[in-house]
Design a protein around this motif. Sequence first.
Motif, PDB file in Angstrom:
ATOM      1  N   SER A  22       0.798  -1.225   0.000  1.00  0.00           N
ATOM      2  CA  SER A  22       0.000   0.000   0.000  1.00  0.00           C
ATOM      3  C   SER A  22       0.831   1.277   0.000  1.00  0.00           C
ATOM      4  O   SER A  22       0.470   2.256  -0.670  1.00  0.00           O
ATOM      5  N   VAL A  23       1.941   1.304   0.736  1.00  0.00           N
ATOM      6  CA  VAL A  23       2.711   2.550   0.832  1.00  0.00           C
ATOM      7  C   VAL A  23       4.199   2.369   0.555  1.00  0.00           C
ATOM      8  O   VAL A  23       4.933   3.361   0.501  1.00  0.00           O
ATOM      9  N   GLY A  24       4.653   1.136   0.353  1.00  0.00           N
ATOM     10  CA  GLY A  24       6.091   0.920   0.284  1.00  0.00           C
ATOM     11  C   GLY A  24       6.685   0.798  -1.094  1.00  0.00           C
ATOM     12  O   GLY A  24       7.896   0.968  -1.262  1.00  0.00           O
ATOM     13  N   THR A  25       5.868   0.505  -2.113  1.00  0.00           N
ATOM     14  CA  THR A  25       6.422   0.196  -3.428  1.00  0.00           C
ATOM     15  C   THR A  25       5.650   0.894  -4.541  1.00  0.00           C
ATOM     16  O   THR A  25       4.520   1.351  -4.363  1.00  0.00           O
ATOM     17  N   HIS A  26       6.274   0.930  -5.712  1.00  0.00           N
ATOM     18  CA  HIS A  26       5.656   1.519  -6.899  1.00  0.00           C
ATOM     19  C   HIS A  26       4.664   0.535  -7.501  1.00  0.00           C
ATOM     20  O   HIS A  26       4.837  -0.685  -7.395  1.00  0.00           O
ATOM     21  N   GLU A  27       3.646   1.058  -8.166  1.00  0.00           N
ATOM     22  CA  GLU A  27       2.606   0.194  -8.730  1.00  0.00           C
ATOM     23  C   GLU A  27       3.130  -0.737  -9.816  1.00  0.00           C
ATOM     24  O   GLU A  27       2.500  -1.760 -10.114  1.00  0.00           O
ATOM     25  N   ASP A  28       4.268  -0.406 -10.420  1.00  0.00           N
ATOM     26  CA  ASP A  28       4.837  -1.265 -11.458  1.00  0.00           C
ATOM     27  C   ASP A  28       5.719  -2.383 -10.908  1.00  0.00           C
ATOM     28  O   ASP A  28       6.185  -3.233 -11.665  1.00  0.00           O
ATOM     29  N   THR A  29       5.970  -2.369  -9.613  1.00  0.00           N
ATOM     30  CA  THR A  29       6.826  -3.397  -9.025  1.00  0.00           C
ATOM     31  C   THR A  29       6.076  -4.727  -8.988  1.00  0.00           C
ATOM     32  O   THR A  29       4.996  -4.810  -8.402  1.00  0.00           O
ATOM     33  N   PRO A  30       6.613  -5.786  -9.602  1.00  0.00           N
ATOM     34  CA  PRO A  30       5.905  -7.067  -9.621  1.00  0.00           C
ATOM     35  C   PRO A  30       5.668  -7.627  -8.224  1.00  0.00           C
ATOM     36  O   PRO A  30       6.489  -7.465  -7.323  1.00  0.00           O
ATOM     37  N   GLN A  31       4.538  -8.298  -8.063  1.00  0.00           N
ATOM     38  CA  GLN A  31       4.235  -8.930  -6.786  1.00  0.00           C
ATOM     39  C   GLN A  31       5.320  -9.928  -6.401  1.00  0.00           C
ATOM     40  O   GLN A  31       5.637 -10.078  -5.211  1.00  0.00           O
TER      41      GLN A  31
ATOM     42  N   GLY B  66       5.549   6.062   0.160  1.00  0.00           N
ATOM     43  CA  GLY B  66       4.455   6.568   0.965  1.00  0.00           C
ATOM     44  C   GLY B  66       4.776   6.615   2.441  1.00  0.00           C
ATOM     45  O   GLY B  66       3.874   6.828   3.264  1.00  0.00           O
ATOM     46  N   ILE B  67       6.034   6.414   2.784  1.00  0.00           N
ATOM     47  CA  ILE B  67       6.467   6.412   4.185  1.00  0.00           C
ATOM     48  C   ILE B  67       7.214   7.705   4.517  1.00  0.00           C
ATOM     49  O   ILE B  67       6.881   8.412   5.469  1.00  0.00           O
ATOM     50  N   VAL B  68       8.236   8.019   3.728  1.00  0.00           N
ATOM     51  CA  VAL B  68       8.996   9.259   3.913  1.00  0.00           C
ATOM     52  C   VAL B  68       8.788  10.124   2.670  1.00  0.00           C
ATOM     53  O   VAL B  68       9.042   9.677   1.553  1.00  0.00           O
TER      54      VAL B  68
END
Length: 304
Positions: free
Chosen positions: A179-188, A239-241
Amino acid sequence: MPVASDAFLPGYVRFSAAKRSVPDPTQIQASDDVALETLHVPGPDPPFVFIHGGLGSLWNPYPQLHGFAGERELVTYSLAGNGNSSNRPTQSVDGHVTDLRNLLDELNIDRPLLHGHSYGTAIAIEYAKQHPTSGLVLHGGGDYDLTPAWEKPLLRLFLALRLYNFPSNKALMRRLAYSVGTHEDTPQAVIEDFLESNPMPHKRSAWTTVTDAFWGYDGRDDMDHIECPTLVIHGPADGIVPLDVARNTAGRVPDSVFCRLERTGHIGMIERPATYNALLRAVTTTVETGQPLVDAVEDTTKEE
């Protein structure tokens, strides 16, 4: 939401493979009170020393451990209170800086090239103010405002109800990563692999390390005491810092470059490891040759 893909990007090295490529961690007595779980890979100077963030793991920089093994001396360790390290009698950023200096003395390392991630940037910054440092890399953090508004009530709840004792607390780390740690393009597949390197800690001391040492950190004073080349890397999807925290931090260091690493969030070293490792090599080029860091980074960007 990251893309629903089980595929790893070309050249990605999985955590399990990276872990097999380096020695097992050992315990090193940093002081009478503190023993630190440490992974040390011998190699040429200057050595990279990795400092993980709150609730993190010494394995978090696994793409860098794999990518630089044999090329560079490497050190990564569990902060006191985390992993298999012993707890500190009292938690503070200065105490963690002392632990790091003592650890490096034990390893005969005088001028490390420090890499701080998330809350680990506070330790890296304060170390570089006080001790000779060859170079500094800061990612996912900065010199102030490192605690998101949602963190304090969440950690207080976990401590009050002792939720860290339950296996279900793994769901929290997964939710934060997505939710807040990674980019939407980063694979699961990449996120799940990172979570293998960073299981949610069950030791209460790992949680109080955050609350007692890092909450309220403000290191903006004396940033001009940092005299080494400094690269500040930040992902726009962090989404953290906030991105501006990192940008403003770079602006207070005399010899610094700010790098906005596109398509990444809070763990850019995992999300885009090839590019990230190339940026680290730019720092070593500056340290070894004296080439201005801005030029070394620009050369890296052109190659990418």
